[in-house]
Design a protein around this motif. Sequence first.
Motif, PDB file in Angstrom:
ATOM      1  N   UNK B  35      29.426  36.347  47.326  1.00  0.00           N
ATOM      2  CA  UNK B  35      28.391  37.612  47.282  1.00  0.00           C
ATOM      3  C   UNK B  35      29.056  38.724  47.622  1.00  0.00           C
ATOM      4  N   UNK B  36      30.008  38.801  48.789  1.00  0.00           N
ATOM      5  CA  UNK B  36      30.638  39.960  49.272  1.00  0.00           C
ATOM      6  C   UNK B  36      31.978  40.077  48.300  1.00  0.00           C
ATOM      7  N   UNK B  37      31.990  41.012  47.747  1.00  0.00           N
ATOM      8  CA  UNK B  37      33.266  41.244  46.868  1.00  0.00           C
ATOM      9  C   UNK B  37      33.971  42.617  47.115  1.00  0.00           C
ATOM     10  N   UNK B  38      34.663  43.211  46.050  1.00  0.00           N
ATOM     11  CA  UNK B  38      35.529  44.370  46.543  1.00  0.00           C
ATOM     12  C   UNK B  38      34.867  45.362  46.887  1.00  0.00           C
ATOM     13  N   UNK B  39      33.564  45.626  46.102  1.00  0.00           N
ATOM     14  CA  UNK B  39      32.659  46.797  46.349  1.00  0.00           C
ATOM     15  C   UNK B  39      32.132  46.878  47.719  1.00  0.00           C
ATOM     16  N   UNK B  40      31.441  45.693  48.139  1.00  0.00           N
ATOM     17  CA  UNK B  40      30.930  45.755  49.506  1.00  0.00           C
ATOM     18  C   UNK B  40      32.055  45.762  50.554  1.00  0.00           C
ATOM     19  N   UNK B  67      43.241  42.234  48.487  1.00  0.00           N
ATOM     20  CA  UNK B  67      43.023  41.000  49.014  1.00  0.00           C
ATOM     21  C   UNK B  67      41.449  40.504  48.764  1.00  0.00           C
ATOM     22  N   UNK B  68      40.554  41.364  48.325  1.00  0.00           N
ATOM     23  CA  UNK B  68      39.363  40.705  47.775  1.00  0.00           C
ATOM     24  C   UNK B  68      39.337  40.104  46.420  1.00  0.00           C
ATOM     25  N   UNK B  69      40.297  40.657  45.699  1.00  0.00           N
ATOM     26  CA  UNK B  69      40.331  40.232  44.291  1.00  0.00           C
ATOM     27  C   UNK B  69      40.973  38.549  44.283  1.00  0.00           C
ATOM     28  N   UNK B  70      42.049  38.597  45.182  1.00  0.00           N
ATOM     29  CA  UNK B  70      42.589  37.344  45.591  1.00  0.00           C
ATOM     30  C   UNK B  70      41.860  36.100  46.390  1.00  0.00           C
ATOM     31  N   UNK B  71      41.012  36.892  47.280  1.00  0.00           N
ATOM     32  CA  UNK B  71      40.082  35.968  48.055  1.00  0.00           C
ATOM     33  C   UNK B  71      39.209  35.157  47.197  1.00  0.00           C
ATOM     34  N   UNK B  72      38.471  36.062  46.330  1.00  0.00           N
ATOM     35  CA  UNK B  72      37.442  35.213  45.463  1.00  0.00           C
ATOM     36  C   UNK B  72      37.900  34.150  44.878  1.00  0.00           C
ATOM     37  N   UNK B  78      37.438  25.906  45.860  1.00  0.00           N
ATOM     38  CA  UNK B  78      37.317  24.955  46.809  1.00  0.00           C
ATOM     39  C   UNK B  78      35.790  24.566  46.495  1.00  0.00           C
ATOM     40  N   UNK B  79      34.801  25.203  46.373  1.00  0.00           N
ATOM     41  CA  UNK B  79      33.366  24.669  46.065  1.00  0.00           C
ATOM     42  C   UNK B  79      32.875  25.428  44.737  1.00  0.00           C
ATOM     43  N   UNK B  80      33.650  25.530  43.941  1.00  0.00           N
ATOM     44  CA  UNK B  80      33.188  25.947  42.519  1.00  0.00           C
ATOM     45  C   UNK B  80      32.172  27.187  42.267  1.00  0.00           C
ATOM     46  N   UNK B  81      32.577  27.972  43.555  1.00  0.00           N
ATOM     47  CA  UNK B  81      31.658  29.113  43.721  1.00  0.00           C
ATOM     48  C   UNK B  81      32.401  30.437  43.866  1.00  0.00           C
ATOM     49  N   UNK B  82      32.847  31.063  42.806  1.00  0.00           N
ATOM     50  CA  UNK B  82      33.725  32.455  42.813  1.00  0.00           C
ATOM     51  C   UNK B  82      33.190  33.351  43.862  1.00  0.00           C
ATOM     52  N   UNK B  83      34.033  33.830  44.707  1.00  0.00           N
ATOM     53  CA  UNK B  83      33.661  34.485  45.920  1.00  0.00           C
ATOM     54  C   UNK B  83      33.338  36.112  45.285  1.00  0.00           C
ATOM     55  N   UNK B  84      34.173  36.325  44.028  1.00  0.00           N
ATOM     56  CA  UNK B  84      33.748  37.743  43.460  1.00  0.00           C
ATOM     57  C   UNK B  84      33.653  37.241  41.838  1.00  0.00           C
ATOM     58  N   UNK B  85      32.857  38.202  41.064  1.00  0.00           N
ATOM     59  CA  UNK B  85      32.861  38.169  39.663  1.00  0.00           C
ATOM     60  C   UNK B  85      34.078  38.039  39.059  1.00  0.00           C
ATOM     61  N   UNK B  86      35.318  38.743  39.637  1.00  0.00           N
ATOM     62  CA  UNK B  86      36.630  38.658  39.126  1.00  0.00           C
ATOM     63  C   UNK B  86      37.032  37.330  39.024  1.00  0.00           C
ATOM     64  N   UNK B  87      36.720  36.302  39.724  1.00  0.00           N
ATOM     65  CA  UNK B  87      37.372  35.006  39.889  1.00  0.00           C
ATOM     66  C   UNK B  87      36.421  33.885  39.060  1.00  0.00           C
ATOM     67  N   UNK B  88      35.516  34.447  38.370  1.00  0.00           N
ATOM     68  CA  UNK B  88      34.555  33.308  37.747  1.00  0.00           C
ATOM     69  C   UNK B  88      35.422  32.457  36.851  1.00  0.00           C
ATOM     70  N   UNK B  89      36.524  33.193  36.065  1.00  0.00           N
ATOM     71  CA  UNK B  89      37.429  32.294  35.200  1.00  0.00           C
ATOM     72  C   UNK B  89      38.235  31.355  35.898  1.00  0.00           C
TER      73      UNK B  89
END
Lengths: 309, 515
Positions: B35-40, B67-72, B78-89
């Motif tokens: 939910x918290x991504x680059x913009x936030x 950092x946020x693009x990588x962190x996602x 780990x839990x099948x939940x991309x931290x940011x939309x960029x990591x959905x793939x």
Amino acid sequence: MKSLRYSLATLALIGTTHAAVAADNLEIIVPFAAGGATDIVARSFEPTFSQQLGVTSVVRNVAGASATVGTAEVANSEGNPNIIGYEPAGALSIQPSLKKLPYGPDSFTYICRTVSNPMFLMVSKSSDITSFKQLVEESQDQPFLYGSSGPGTLPHLAMAATVVNSDLKAEHVPYSGSGPAMNALAGNEIQIMADTETILENYDLRPLAVFADHRVEGYDDVPTVEELGLPALDFAVWQGVVAPKGISDERAQQYAEACKVTVESDKFKSFADKAKAGIAYLGPDDFKAFVQKRFETNKQVLEDAGLAP
Amino acid sequence: MDVILAAVGDAFTWQALLAIVIGTWAGIIIGGLPGLGSVVGLTIFLPFTFGMDVITSMALLIGVYCGSVYGGSITAILINTPGTPQSAATTFDGYPMTQQGRVDEALGWATFASFFGGVLSCVLLIFCAPQLAKFAVNFGSIEVFALVCLAMLCIVGISRGSLLKGLVCGMMGFFFSTVGSDPITGADRFTFGTYALSSGLDLIPVVVGAFALSEVFVRFSARDEEATTIPEARLRFPSLREIGRRLIELVRGSFIGSFVGALPGTGAAAAAFISYAAAQKLSPRRANLGKGEPDGIIASESSNNAVTGSAFIPTLALGIPGDVVTAMMMGAMVIHGITPGVRLMADQAQTVYALFVVLIIVNVAMLILSKPSIGLFRYLFKLPLGFVMGGIVMFSFIGAVSVRGNPLDLVVAALTGILAYVLRRGGYPLAPLIIGMVLGPALESSLRRGLLISRGDFLSFFTHSGIATTLFVLIGLFLVWTVAAGILDWRAKIADRRQPAESGARSATTQEGRP
């Protein structure tokens, strides 16, 4: 271990109560996302303004629907003396004529206008068009395309009014902001764009006319639209501060004084200089009359261009 | 040369380095929280930069961004939940690897691919920013339309099991994206007279609902204890030999990301999907994609981190921000008196080079900080599952509402979560929904703008420019390839099924089958 968890939970709760107590602070709504052109001016305006009022302010970005969502939030807070909006021109003077909104120009207590920049009619420097007359002539065979930062924005209205009031043949292609439109202009996808000095200075553009009632300092050889034989079209990108209706006169007076001091402060001046924002202070009454006049004019343009519903 | 040395000096001040470390680490954590991504992240840090000098403030923001693009990717794996939309793939192959007990390997590849993509795009930024910017200018609406069509085709590849279900979800995402103001006329669409809906559905609340909330629902409804435990996060970097074996994947992903990032109005999420689609066609191990193949993680992570560098190309060279994030950065630069635009490179060369140096340091910092950050997530996910899931729900809602401050987004996130849970139960893939949502607006507005420009003549799209023609030919090839492969596959299956039957009966049925 357990105690650590509990203390973390307690801390979180303390955090929320703090937020609840802080509701007495001034909330400044910026109806655009953080970091946008309006937002940075608002954030530079805020420190001096809060200091003058002696309050702690929080800038809150409520973006969406051409800045009307945030503006509506200010309008809906009737009587709340702790909320103001830092508003762009479009949300106050164009959008209410374009669609049904929960507010109109009468829904606010007007505080002040802060900045205003006249708009220029521009073509790419790589094109061989050097005058408005030539532009009109060359548009006769094949209409040109003009870009804008979105449907119903000032760049759109300025060009729509020009097309209606002159022999220029041009059609509108909206983009999702001035940036993408500039990219399209650089790639010759569109040929004309109306925007402010900031845009003009930063890209390879040639101004052909200025939408103001007098020539602009620094651009002495750029004629006004009136000089080109068109009606006096006046389009500028301005910003101002509004409060909801129903606040006390005393509070409105406080806001107005704080705004005047802020806009005239050296700190804000030096910022405006850097960001190329032209300081153009108007007090509460002048600002109200100004918005009303702009609202009427823009409504007329929208009707003439067949854009009003 | 003096300029570059001076720029390096600017970047290596203790303030700038401290800002990089704080920014990058905070970025990784913020990106990792669903939910918290680059913009936030940038919104949180932007006000702190007002009192800093230019380089320090940009170092902080670039750190948070990269950092946020990588962190996602950490939570994606780990839990099948991309931290940011960029990591959905990244979830496509990252999560299957986790299920196979290869967490350390998956996180290692994600980290290394992110670093590789980030650095390669910095190098491109330093050496070919003007050329790339010029090329990007040639990408008008029609070319963007062709590129987005090509990217949309990756829905076909990731809809394993049922293509129809994938297409249904893709269309659903596309329709979600049409809610709100019409991009060309400004009229309200599908708002049902509700004013709150006229601002449209934002990507973040939908992503948060589709991935994070639905994952929480799935885990809570699972009876199986085993299925709901989160494996311990560990990190193992790939060896040089392994890197050599997959070097071509890393380079391809980074180049796709660098290129897509340089185009205005696309962004890291789109780049990751395009890169994944390319890997599906070009990776030598493509048969395993989606089943836990590191190539999939590489495709996604190298490209989305390559965007972080190349997104600065249009911003710095033309003053045109490529996405929301670079628009915010541009705002931060303006506050400090630097106005990006065509003359920036000439007027402020030292600052621009210092930014390049900062970008490289940030990527190195990211590599170093990956280990402690993953350690932190390991600690967080060791908490009882109820706490972890509760935390995910909380951050999801915070993230959903903090992008635009619109309370409607909370409702959108909750409803999407329920919808996504139902879809997952029905075996519908969710990624196409996000692809539709990410690419839908670009597809629609580029098509409609293209039609305005060609004055309503769609056929002229194909001959508009060399770039457009090439892209459309690629799309044609892809379709022919997919259909041909499908027919071959189908015939092989039929042949397999009939193998045990007698040859006489087989020919008889074949003849009967013919009209």
